[in-house]
Design an enzyme around this catalytic site. Sequence first.
Site, PDB file in Angstrom:
ATOM      1  N   HIS A  74     -14.527  37.849  44.366  1.00  0.00           N
ATOM      2  CA  HIS A  74     -15.611  36.804  44.588  1.00  0.00           C
ATOM      3  C   HIS A  74     -16.406  37.004  45.540  1.00  0.00           C
ATOM      4  O   HIS A  74     -17.479  37.059  45.752  1.00  0.00           O
ATOM      5  CB  HIS A  74     -15.218  35.314  44.206  1.00  0.00           C
ATOM      6  CG  HIS A  74     -16.277  34.330  44.139  1.00  0.00           C
ATOM      7  ND1 HIS A  74     -17.219  34.388  43.126  1.00  0.00           N
ATOM      8  CD2 HIS A  74     -16.661  33.282  44.963  1.00  0.00           C
ATOM      9  CE1 HIS A  74     -18.093  33.606  43.258  1.00  0.00           C
ATOM     10  NE2 HIS A  74     -17.777  32.783  44.359  1.00  0.00           N
TER      11      HIS A  74
ATOM     12  N   SER B 170     -22.315  33.146  45.085  1.00  0.00           N
ATOM     13  CA  SER B 170     -21.794  32.267  44.223  1.00  0.00           C
ATOM     14  C   SER B 170     -22.762  31.120  43.892  1.00  0.00           C
ATOM     15  O   SER B 170     -23.692  31.604  43.202  1.00  0.00           O
ATOM     16  CB  SER B 170     -20.909  31.430  45.297  1.00  0.00           C
ATOM     17  OG  SER B 170     -19.794  30.476  44.626  1.00  0.00           O
TER      18      SER B 170
ATOM     19  N   ASP C 114     -13.810  39.118  40.076  1.00  0.00           N
ATOM     20  CA  ASP C 114     -14.001  37.851  40.311  1.00  0.00           C
ATOM     21  C   ASP C 114     -13.281  36.705  39.467  1.00  0.00           C
ATOM     22  O   ASP C 114     -13.609  36.498  38.381  1.00  0.00           O
ATOM     23  CB  ASP C 114     -15.624  37.535  40.143  1.00  0.00           C
ATOM     24  CG  ASP C 114     -16.247  36.281  40.916  1.00  0.00           C
ATOM     25  OD1 ASP C 114     -15.241  35.427  41.083  1.00  0.00           O
ATOM     26  OD2 ASP C 114     -17.379  36.555  41.068  1.00  0.00           O
TER      27      ASP C 114
END
Lengths: 466, 471
Positions: free
Chosen positions: A412, A285, A377
């Site tokens: 994600h 991330s 994601d």
Amino acid sequence: MVRAHLSVTTLRKLIEMKMIPCISVHRNLTCLHHALGGIRWKSSYRQAPLLTAAPARGLIDEPISVKGRFLPPHCPVTVCAQMHSEDGDLWEAFGHYNTTSDGTVSLTRDHSVGGSYLGCEPMGLFWGLQPAPGARKGLRLRKKNVETPFVVHVSLLDGHVSPSERQSTELAAVTTERWYMAPGVRRIEIRQNGVVGTLFLPPGPGPVPAILDLWGMGGGLVEYRAALFASRGYASLSLAYLGHKDLPAPRNRINVGDSYFKTAFHLLQDHPQVCADRVGIIGLSFGVYLTLRLATQPDISPSCLICINGPVGSTVTLSDADGRTEQFESDQKYWVFDDDGYVSFKALSLPANLAPETIVKIEKLTCPLLCIVGEDDLSSSSIECANLMEETLRAAGKHQLFTCLSYPGAGHLIEPPYTPNSRASLWSVKPVKQITLWGGHLASHAAAQEDAWKKTLEFLETNLRC
Amino acid sequence: MQRHQSRRRRRRPNRLKRNVSKLFASPLQHTFDLSAEFRMDRKQYCVKLSVQPSRGLVDEKFIVLVQNVSPGFQMTIHALHKCEDGHSYEAFAHYTANATGTVNVSEDPSLGGTYSGVEQMGLLWSLRPVPGTKPGLRLRKVNVQTPMEVTISVYQGHQTEGFMDQVPLVGVLVERWYMAPRVRRIPITENGLTATLFLPSGLGPFPGLLDLWGGEGKLIEYRAALLASHGIACLTLDYLTPEITMETGKMVDSQYIETAYRVLEQHPQVLGSRIAMLGLSLGASVTLKMAVYSQVMKLRCVVCISGCHVQPIDGFLEELLNFCRINSETKTRINEEDQVIYHDLLLPIPTDPALKVDVGRLQCPLLLVVGEDDQNWPAYESAIDMKEMMEKAGNSHLLTVLSYPNAGHLIEPPYTPHTLATAFLSVTSVKKVMALWGGETVAHSRAQEDAWRKTLAFLRENLYGSSNCGF
């Protein structure tokens, strides 16, 4: 005294034949259990059903082999897993199976025909864990204390039932422990030179290769992946940079800059147990941006990089001298809400929306880069950023440094394997309770985690060992 | 005899900020001082050592795998264990890597060391006290709630000594547990008992087992803990040195054993009609007595390890111990190494029925585990006599005998290191002697493995199967 010759299955059949009044069945069952000591198998069994799980104490990324034996042939059974998270929430998963002609069920061989997952899924009981019915909303399963294991209770139930019926149908059970830390791994709190982190060292004389471990905007100090790297023979430093009491205030901003990350990298590199020329960086991330930015700093030469679902730049500038950043609130114009009021941060990392001066000069990279992308994601524009990384490297004649693993149906949060994905979870409670979308479909996300972790370890092996 | 003294020196490249004199507190690090000069073998960090599972039960096999060395590389795989009393035990074996640069202990032969040949678990069962340790020690776990920790390391070359003066190439820590996850340990002091109950994890209820040890007394927990890890609620009972005997000076009577049985039988998580009894050595004598003569105890099956049925029928412990004490005055043998052999105390097997348990009256299956080189108890001779008695009485279909050539008296859970003789203080003596147990290490270790597997199968079949007893 009545001999124990009636099993629950037989009782059910008798009920169907109307030989026992339905109303008193439950009471009869209880009486049966008391009077006969709760025998739940037929007297024709030579032995009681046995459930085994090996290894009973394993690492979180180790597959477990779950087997049931001494069962009647061609019979419906349920294998069920239950565990309590550190917050006390009950998580459970189950699969419906039919025993084979030799009276066994094996999760590495047989197919689930119902429940939390379908098909042959040896680890479905673990990655398929979901909050039990009635649980709070927005939960995510994460281990804070890595020095203790997740305790997962696995049971074998009579018939195709749900876990809520465990009390009355359990035939056999086994308790398993899932560890992030292998025996001998040492956990060392680092509060040195301003650096806030936790270092995990593998057992043994060393020196060993090392990995700097960076997470996302959720902040805090997330230790479990670093602990697992140490269990696999790498020294690993998990670094906090946002939202930690030992970092400069305020907690809702990033108050550290380039010099902080450089200091952390050098701290790891210079550790006596670490091979100084074999240090990699992994980021998830926002940690991807930090990884790339750090890797292009002068005097920082990592051996390899792993970037999972993250941006190549930022909507906030990460300053250098005093580390102050602009308010995150300016990001809110990029927040997208769905019908349930859940927020997606995806647009924040669309290359077009990133502050151009923050976009990392990827062409300056000199080490191999493994890019991992979840195609579902919903939190980060991973595909677009991965494409940008690839194009930049190709244009610089460095395409051979780039490898990309792209997983359909994955979200994600591509994390160590056999842990359940949360498609959405609680992001913040103030000023309002906000749930954010991560994306990912349970089974495909699980497959992605398993494959990505395997390829991650191979990538590290190639680039950090020999 | 060649002495392989390759002292590895590793020197680190010059790094200004490095503090090489730091000592690290860990099971491995305490064995070497980093302030010495080291030369780093550039390939050293490539060597991969894995032991799977890294956390196993003590009776589980593990796979020791070394990878990423050059083909033909010579190494010594070393195991080190520091037990609770502070003594260190080690085992080691010499291997040569194959063409793929790998050594797999479960497939490749050891060329020498504390064991040789293909021995998957040799690093555990061949553990022995490190040189310089006083003789007569026995490796036993007292606190069963923590694991036994074994450090497995790889050293360069084929070495036989001086491991503690060197830095290995690589090392891992392995845990060996007596208790499976969530097995519960419950001390039992009610009704004057000195005992511990181990309950398997899960809802239950479970079959039960009463576990008795031998002539040294004390409350020994590890076998009961391990059996509970296999799904049996197990009560281990101190019947020789319980609180009540220590306070009053009086030996317990048979009612004490029956009280323990009742505690098990009435426990809400125990299946009262499915209780077995297991005894080793003197404990086996008590087990046979109770199994045949107790009116209270209704056992599903009985296991006797290294036991003997010879004892006065009248009375209980006092009489049995007196019987042994009297015989010891004339029948104890001492060998050239000053080791005491009690084997003849109960020989010859008497013909007088008042001096042996009438196993012809036994009504449940009996498993006898016997080491043919037992130097402490005439278990083998006793087994032969018991078989005859049962054949005469017509209940020999209940009998199974597992007899192991070259195995000794102390037939313990698998991979427990074999000890030929240890310092032994029986409750009948005033001074410790070096008691000879017998057994040849390799054969004894194989016997432990085979006997345990068959004991578990015997217990499972009789505790779970349909009742074939006469009550």
